[in-house]
Write a protein that holds these residues in place. Structure first.
Motif, PDB file in Angstrom:
ATOM      1  N   VAL A   1       9.642  -4.495   5.187  1.00 12.20           N
ATOM      2  CA  VAL A   1       8.955  -3.204   5.144  1.00 12.20           C
ATOM      3  C   VAL A   1       8.115  -3.103   3.876  1.00 12.20           C
ATOM      4  CG1 VAL A   1       9.294  -0.712   4.937  1.00 12.20           C
ATOM      5  CG2 VAL A   1      10.619  -2.017   6.604  1.00 12.20           C
ATOM      6  N   ASP A   2       8.663  -3.491   2.743  1.00  8.65           N
ATOM      7  CA  ASP A   2       7.915  -3.429   1.492  1.00  8.65           C
ATOM      8  C   ASP A   2       6.700  -4.352   1.523  1.00  8.65           C
ATOM      9  OD1 ASP A   2       7.812  -2.604  -1.446  1.00  8.65           O
ATOM     10  OD2 ASP A   2       7.864  -4.790  -1.617  1.00  8.65           O
ATOM     11  N   HIS A   3       6.846  -5.468   2.207  1.00  7.44           N
ATOM     12  CA  HIS A   3       5.787  -6.473   2.263  1.00  7.44           C
ATOM     13  C   HIS A   3       4.629  -6.030   3.153  1.00  7.44           C
ATOM     14  CE1 HIS A   3       4.531 -10.539   1.356  1.00  7.44           C
ATOM     15  NE2 HIS A   3       4.318 -10.812   2.624  1.00  7.44           N
ATOM     16  N   TRP A   4       4.904  -5.201   4.150  1.00 10.52           N
ATOM     17  CA  TRP A   4       3.892  -4.850   5.137  1.00 10.52           C
ATOM     18  C   TRP A   4       3.363  -3.423   5.016  1.00 10.52           C
ATOM     19  CZ3 TRP A   4       1.132  -7.580   8.649  1.00 10.52           C
ATOM     20  CH2 TRP A   4       1.520  -8.915   8.872  1.00 10.52           C
ATOM     21  N   PHE A   5       4.097  -2.530   4.353  1.00  5.58           N
ATOM     22  CA  PHE A   5       3.697  -1.122   4.306  1.00  5.58           C
ATOM     23  C   PHE A   5       3.325  -0.736   2.874  1.00  5.58           C
ATOM     24  CE2 PHE A   5       5.844  -1.306   8.293  1.00  5.58           C
ATOM     25  CZ  PHE A   5       5.282  -0.308   9.074  1.00  5.58           C
ATOM     26  N   ALA A   6       2.160  -0.121   2.738  1.00  9.13           N
ATOM     27  CA  ALA A   6       1.726   0.370   1.435  1.00  9.13           C
ATOM     28  C   ALA A   6       2.145   1.824   1.217  1.00  9.13           C
ATOM     29  CB  ALA A   6       0.204   0.250   1.310  1.00  9.13           C
ATOM     30  N   GLU A   7       2.310   2.593   2.293  1.00  8.66           N
ATOM     31  CA  GLU A   7       2.672   4.003   2.214  1.00  8.66           C
ATOM     32  C   GLU A   7       3.824   4.295   3.170  1.00  8.66           C
ATOM     33  OE1 GLU A   7      -0.840   6.102   3.210  1.00  8.66           O
ATOM     34  OE2 GLU A   7      -1.889   5.641   1.329  1.00  8.66           O
ATOM     35  N   ARG A   8       4.507   5.408   2.883  1.00  7.67           N
ATOM     36  CA  ARG A   8       5.613   5.905   3.718  1.00  7.67           C
ATOM     37  C   ARG A   8       6.706   4.842   3.899  1.00  7.67           C
ATOM     38  NH1 ARG A   8       1.186   7.941   6.764  1.00  7.67           N
ATOM     39  NH2 ARG A   8       1.476   6.305   8.306  1.00  7.67           N
ATOM     40  N   LYS A   9       6.923   4.067   2.869  1.00  6.56           N
ATOM     41  CA  LYS A   9       7.962   3.045   2.960  1.00  6.56           C
ATOM     42  C   LYS A   9       9.344   3.667   3.146  1.00  6.56           C
ATOM     43  CE  LYS A   9       5.562  -0.338   0.061  1.00  6.56           C
ATOM     44  NZ  LYS A   9       5.631  -1.147  -1.185  1.00  6.56           N
ATOM     45  N   GLY A  10       9.585   4.780   2.433  1.00  3.94           N
ATOM     46  CA  GLY A  10      10.894   5.429   2.552  1.00  3.94           C
ATOM     47  C   GLY A  10      11.172   5.920   3.956  1.00  3.94           C
ATOM     48  N   THR A  11      10.149   6.508   4.580  1.00  9.70           N
ATOM     49  CA  THR A  11      10.316   6.994   5.951  1.00  9.70           C
ATOM     50  C   THR A  11      10.581   5.840   6.913  1.00  9.70           C
ATOM     51  OG1 THR A  11       8.838   8.853   5.505  1.00  9.70           O
ATOM     52  CG2 THR A  11       9.223   8.276   7.809  1.00  9.70           C
ATOM     53  N   VAL A  12       9.807   4.770   6.752  1.00  8.85           N
ATOM     54  CA  VAL A  12       9.990   3.612   7.634  1.00  8.85           C
ATOM     55  C   VAL A  12      11.377   3.003   7.441  1.00  8.85           C
ATOM     56  CG1 VAL A  12       9.136   1.310   8.219  1.00  8.85           C
ATOM     57  CG2 VAL A  12       7.523   3.140   7.669  1.00  8.85           C
TER      58      VAL A  12
ATOM     59  N   CYS B   1      15.355  -6.685   5.783  1.00 10.60           N
ATOM     60  CA  CYS B   1      14.536  -5.630   6.384  1.00 10.60           C
ATOM     61  C   CYS B   1      13.778  -4.853   5.311  1.00 10.60           C
ATOM     62  CB  CYS B   1      15.421  -4.691   7.196  1.00 10.60           C
ATOM     63  SG  CYS B   1      16.125  -5.447   8.683  1.00 10.60           S
ATOM     64  N   SER B   2      14.421  -4.613   4.169  1.00 15.64           N
ATOM     65  CA  SER B   2      13.746  -3.926   3.071  1.00 15.64           C
ATOM     66  C   SER B   2      12.560  -4.745   2.580  1.00 15.64           C
ATOM     67  CB  SER B   2      14.722  -3.680   1.917  1.00 15.64           C
ATOM     68  OG  SER B   2      15.756  -2.806   2.305  1.00 15.64           O
ATOM     69  N   TYR B   3      12.743  -6.050   2.474  1.00 10.21           N
ATOM     70  CA  TYR B   3      11.644  -6.918   2.038  1.00 10.21           C
ATOM     71  C   TYR B   3      10.477  -6.852   3.028  1.00 10.21           C
ATOM     72  CZ  TYR B   3       8.826 -11.092   1.528  1.00 10.21           C
ATOM     73  OH  TYR B   3       7.759 -11.950   1.406  1.00 10.21           O
TER      74      TYR B   3
END
Length: 334
Positions: free
Chosen positions: A132-143, A128-130
């Motif tokens: 989110v990191d792969h698809w989101f450029a911002e607000r990764k921590g919130t997501v 799941c971390s991969y």
């Protein structure tokens, strides 16, 4: 070209589908495939006359093999890709619960624990971390906070459901029904996983291959003392926190409470866990790691200082859940 590739960039609206799917991965795998483990402790040991210490080795196998396969995650991902890896994880997890439902001896439960541990490493936090990191450029921590909160929300529902299934139809039925649900939901959700097409710009490719955020590499961190100090902190948190929700249902039943009530109280603990992953993440953004981490850890002994007070019995699991929120965040902060 990757057949599963999504040609759009990180601002694609499909990233919200990925976030929702990641949320459901945690909800199903952790909520049904992990959190209710403790609900089976009392009925299984009672039926076969097993000691709880011997049966609890099943849970030790689960954590040991999750650790092993977490270390192998990158190698497996490199060979088979994210979608197939997550799908295999859910298939193995469903198999583990089917083995649990058919077992009558300790070795059978131990085999199930091994498969459960391997499966959870493949289809939960790291994957799941991969995504989110792969698809989101911002607000990764919130997501990520919202995605990981699904383990608490799923655990709340899972504990209540499993307690009722066991009370009405027995633990074998509950294990088997859980197996079928994990298989159907997990594989269905996996079909929505997409990876973005690799960038054609070589400079972007090199930048993406480097350490995230310009931070040190793992090899560099391993040469510092703080890496091992952090390892010790996370180890102790896992050692102290994880057994609590594993033995809590059986302990409440031993104290004379109804098994369904025990499931509800364990569910309350997981509701707090899910809320804490969002709440304390927001407080961390405002106040920083140290004060919020120490406050959350202090909540547990404070809540347990008056165990005879009825209100404390209710809020204790809520406060206990707070330190658990920091194990993944501590790793990310270093």
């Amino acid at each position: 070209m990757n057949r599963n590739a999504e040609p759009q960039e990180k601002n694609s609206s499909y990233r919200y589908v990925i976030a929702a799917v990641s949320f459901m991965f945690m909800f199903v795998a952790m909520g049904l495939g992990n959190a209710p483990n403790g609900q089976y402790l009392a009925p299984v040991t009672r039926e076969f006359g097993l000691s709880r210490a011997d049966f609890s080795l099943t849970f030790s196998m689960r954590y040991l093999f999750t650790t092993i396969f977490n270390l192998l995650w990158v190698k497996i991902f490199t060979k088979i890709g994210i979608r197939l890896m997550v799908g295999v994880g859910f298939l193995i997890l469903a198999t583990a619960f089917f083995i649990f439902s058919s077992s009558s001896t300790l070795p059978g439960f131990y085999v199930g624990g091994i498969l459960q541990g391997a499966a959870l490493a493949l289809c939960t936090s790291a994957s799941c971390s991969y995504l989110v990191d792969h698809w989101f450029a911002e607000r990764k921590g919130t997501v990520l906070g919202v995605v990981f909160a699904a383990s608490g929300i799923g655990g709340a529902l899972g504990n209540v459901l499993v307690a009722r299934w066991i009370a009405r139809s027995g633990w074998r039925f509950s294990y088997r029904l859980t197996s079928f649900l994990i298989l159907g939901l997990g594989l269905g959700l996996t079909s929505f996983v997409r990876t973005r097409r690799a960038p054609e710009n070589a400079a972007l490719e090199r930048a993406r291959a480097g350490p995230s955020g310009g931070g040190p590499s793992l090899a560099e961190l391993r040469r510092t003392s703080r890496f091992y100090a952090l390892f010790a902190i996370v180890f102790v948190l896992g050692w102290l926190c994880n057994p609590v929700y594993t033995v809590a249902p059986a302990h409440l039943v031993d104290r004379g409470f109804d098994p369904v009530f025990a499931g509800q109280m364990t569910g309350l603990m997981f509701i707090a866990l899910g809320a804490a992953k969002i709440l304390w993440g927001a407080l961390y953004d405002r106040f920083g790691l140290r004060p919020v981490f120490l406050t959350s850890c202090a909540a547990t002994p404070t809540s347990l200082s008056k165990p005879q007070v009825p209100v404390t019995r209710i809020i204790s699991p809520c406060c206990w859940a707070l330190p658990c929120r920091w194990k993944p965040l501590l790793w990310r902060c270093w």
